[in-house]
Design a protein around this motif. Structure first.
Motif, PDB file in Angstrom:
ATOM      1  N   VAL A  79      -0.405   7.805   1.278  1.00  0.00           N
ATOM      2  CA  VAL A  79       0.698   8.023   1.001  1.00  0.00           C
ATOM      3  C   VAL A  79       2.266   7.773   1.562  1.00  0.00           C
ATOM      4  O   VAL A  79       3.430   7.976   0.848  1.00  0.00           O
ATOM      5  N   ALA A  80       2.233   7.108   2.128  1.00  0.00           N
ATOM      6  CA  ALA A  80       3.321   6.591   2.753  1.00  0.00           C
ATOM      7  C   ALA A  80       3.666   5.090   1.842  1.00  0.00           C
ATOM      8  O   ALA A  80       3.133   4.615   0.634  1.00  0.00           O
ATOM      9  N   SER A  81       5.396   5.425   1.526  1.00  0.00           N
ATOM     10  CA  SER A  81       5.834   4.358   0.869  1.00  0.00           C
ATOM     11  C   SER A  81       6.459   3.053   1.522  1.00  0.00           C
ATOM     12  O   SER A  81       7.234   2.972   1.062  1.00  0.00           O
ATOM     13  N   ARG A  83       8.066   0.179   2.142  1.00  0.00           N
ATOM     14  CA  ARG A  83       8.838  -1.011   1.278  1.00  0.00           C
ATOM     15  C   ARG A  83       8.233  -2.952   1.426  1.00  0.00           C
ATOM     16  O   ARG A  83       8.403  -3.211   0.391  1.00  0.00           O
ATOM     17  N   LEU A  84       7.677  -2.996   2.040  1.00  0.00           N
ATOM     18  CA  LEU A  84       7.064  -4.048   2.500  1.00  0.00           C
ATOM     19  C   LEU A  84       5.723  -4.373   1.975  1.00  0.00           C
ATOM     20  O   LEU A  84       5.554  -5.505   1.756  1.00  0.00           O
ATOM     21  N   CYS A  85       5.340  -3.219   0.810  1.00  0.00           N
ATOM     22  CA  CYS A  85       3.890  -3.112   0.592  1.00  0.00           C
ATOM     23  C   CYS A  85       4.086  -3.061  -0.781  1.00  0.00           C
ATOM     24  O   CYS A  85       4.374  -2.647  -1.462  1.00  0.00           O
ATOM     25  N   PHE A  87       0.613  -2.979  -1.953  1.00  0.00           N
ATOM     26  CA  PHE A  87      -0.854  -2.505  -2.620  1.00  0.00           C
ATOM     27  C   PHE A  87      -0.631  -1.425  -2.379  1.00  0.00           C
ATOM     28  O   PHE A  87      -1.661  -0.490  -3.880  1.00  0.00           O
ATOM     29  N   GLY A  88      -0.615  -0.239  -1.511  1.00  0.00           N
ATOM     30  CA  GLY A  88      -0.180   1.185  -1.662  1.00  0.00           C
ATOM     31  C   GLY A  88       0.768   1.514  -2.942  1.00  0.00           C
ATOM     32  O   GLY A  88       1.180   0.979  -3.658  1.00  0.00           O
ATOM     33  N   ARG A  89      -0.667   2.584  -3.467  1.00  0.00           N
ATOM     34  CA  ARG A  89      -0.071   3.324  -4.909  1.00  0.00           C
ATOM     35  C   ARG A  89       0.118   4.844  -4.919  1.00  0.00           C
ATOM     36  O   ARG A  89      -0.989   5.054  -4.000  1.00  0.00           O
ATOM     37  N   GLY A 124      -5.363   2.141   2.307  1.00  0.00           N
ATOM     38  CA  GLY A 124      -4.423   3.382   2.079  1.00  0.00           C
ATOM     39  C   GLY A 124      -5.177   3.902   2.822  1.00  0.00           C
ATOM     40  O   GLY A 124      -5.016   4.404   3.473  1.00  0.00           O
ATOM     41  N   LEU A 125      -3.198   5.055   3.190  1.00  0.00           N
ATOM     42  CA  LEU A 125      -3.665   6.782   3.355  1.00  0.00           C
ATOM     43  C   LEU A 125      -4.167   7.029   3.039  1.00  0.00           C
ATOM     44  O   LEU A 125      -2.765   8.099   2.886  1.00  0.00           O
ATOM     45  N   HIS A 126      -5.088   7.375   2.268  1.00  0.00           N
ATOM     46  CA  HIS A 126      -4.967   8.260   1.287  1.00  0.00           C
ATOM     47  C   HIS A 126      -5.064  10.448   1.737  1.00  0.00           C
ATOM     48  O   HIS A 126      -5.517  10.380   2.562  1.00  0.00           O
TER      49      HIS A 126
HETATM   50  S1  SF4 Z   1      -0.703   0.231   2.467  1.00  0.00           S
HETATM   51 FE1  SF4 Z   1       0.003   0.389   4.562  1.00  0.00          FE
HETATM   52  S2  SF4 Z   1       1.697  -0.555   4.148  1.00  0.00           S
HETATM   53 FE2  SF4 Z   1       1.271   0.161   1.964  1.00  0.00          FE
HETATM   54  S3  SF4 Z   1       2.193   1.492   1.833  1.00  0.00           S
HETATM   55 FE3  SF4 Z   1       0.691   2.014   2.484  1.00  0.00          FE
HETATM   56  S4  SF4 Z   1       0.641   2.942   5.445  1.00  0.00           S
HETATM   57 FE4  SF4 Z   1       1.654   1.065   3.824  1.00  0.00          FE
END
Ligand code: SF4
Length: 380
Positions: A79-81, A83-85, A87-89, A124-126
């Motif tokens: 759920v987070a977006s 900017r450093l990542c 991996f997450g979608r 990720g934060l599903h």
């Molecule tokens: S996987 Fe971690 S770093 Fe990547 S968007 Fe989600 S919370 Fe942020």
């Protein structure tokens, strides 16, 4: 000649700002915020390295630690977006995956061919997976592989899962422990300073919450690691501030085990225009961490992030650990890491031996591991 009997050359520098710091280091005096800045700003990397190595050898002699582990990233839906990542979608984006429980257990089983001593579980934060999915995942692993240490859930995941499960963080930590979590990894710390955090990872818990969650984990009896993501938009002050905040929590709880500086990999992130970290930055980060974090037992140079070559050199600049065989890392490879996805135990032993250090296979708690081809025992 053993390192202790080897004549140690005395400290030398052409940077006058380092002279008072060296005096403090030699008598074991704690370094200040300004000392941290002076270390970051010095061009005399050999002098900074000398000091870090002095501390490293005082704590660990000639030993360099590694382990045999497997990563499991159960989902990349997040759920987070940040900017450093890379991996997450988002849930409906192309390229998402979520492992069925059987699939996660099968992935773990592949690690047993190398007799892994640790499963490292982060993801990720599903938005939809229930708290119980993660508990079932851990319980299933513990039942199938009772000897393997489970290091699972960053502080960001702990806080998120507690909210998903509608419970307090201490209650969530107790449930995790009961399911089989043995310790927590150190990710998600990034840089604690609000100014930076707002830009690189606005949607996850703030720095204060990360530190409080770590302290709660320690009070619940779970050891944890800590990280810092460097080489993006942070400055020297932000890095020193980050290290001192970790040092302050450690003074209170003693629950941190290892500090791992993570080099930022910009490819495929929203910060792809930024340059990659340099060798000088990587080495200095290790050395400054060793010097500032006087109450952290271990400093790890994570070979996946800085390359095996830099990790090897780091063993002379303050690091006492180069992480493990890893096997199937996804998060940094999505961000363009060109390192292999895993290494064999023999490769790690060679890296350490060629650095003139003594390889020590550890479990997650830094106990000695004795192994045969496909099984191991841990000294307790
Ligand atoms: S996987 Fe971690 S770093 Fe990547 S968007 Fe989600 S919370 Fe942020």
């Amino acid at each position: 000649m053993s390192p202790s009997s080897r004549p140690r050359h005395s400290f030398q520098t052409d940077d006058p700002a380092l002279v008072p710091i060296a005096r403090k280091v030699e008598v074991g005096e704690r370094l200040s915020f300004d000392d941290g800045l002076a270390l970051y700003r010095s061009g005399d990397i050999l002098a900074v390295g000398w000091m870090a190595n002095f501390v490293r050898e005082k704590m660990h002699g000639n030993i360099a630690y590694f382990n045999v582990n497997r990563h499991i990233n159960p989902t990349n839906v997040c759920v987070a977006s940040c900017r450093l990542c890379a991996f997450g979608r988002k849930k409906d984006a192309p390229g998402t995956y979520t492992m069925a429980l059987e699939e996660a257990w099968e992935t773990a089983a592949k690690g047993l061919t190398e007799a892994v001593t640790e499963f490292h579980i982060v993801g990720g934060l599903h938005p939809d997976l229930p708290f119980e999915y993660f508990m079932d995942l851990v319980r299933g692993l513990k039942t199938r592989y009772p000897k393997v240490h489970i290091k699972a859930f960053t502080m960001v995941e702990v806080a998120f899962l507690a909210k998903r499960g509608k419970m307090t963080i201490p209650a969530a930590l107790q449930r995790m422990k009961a399911a089989g979590v043995d310790s927590c990894p150190g990710g998600g710390a990034e840089i604690f300073a609000d100014r930076v955090r707002h830009i690189i990872c606005d949607h996850k818990i703030d720095g204060g919450e990360w530190l409080e969650t770590a302290a709660m984990a320690h009070r619940a009896g779970l050891r944890s690691n800590a990280t810092m993501l460097y080489g993006h938009i942070e400055n020297d002050e932000d890095r020193v501030d980050h290290l001192l905040k970790l040092r302050a929590v450690q003074d209170g709880t003693g629950g941190f085990q290892t500090f791992i500086p993570l080099a930022f990999h910009p490819d495929n992130t929203a910060l792809a225009h930024l340059p990659k970290s340099t060798g000088m930055m990587d080495i200095k980060q290790i050395a400054v961490s060793r010097l500032m974090l006087d109450n952290f037992p271990h400093i790890k140079s994570y070979w996946q992030m800085v390359t095996p070559k830099m990790a090897q050199i780091s063993l002379r600049f303050g690091a006492d650990d180069i992480d493990g065989t890893v096997i199937e890392e996804k998060i940094y490879h999505d961000a363009g890491a060109t390192t292999p996805q895993g290494m064999r135990r023999t490769d790690l032993v060679r890296l350490i031996t060629e650095a003139g250090r003594e390889p020590f296979e550890r479990d997650t708690m830094y106990r000695a591991v004795t192994r045969s081809e496909d099984s191991f025992t841990v000294a307790v």
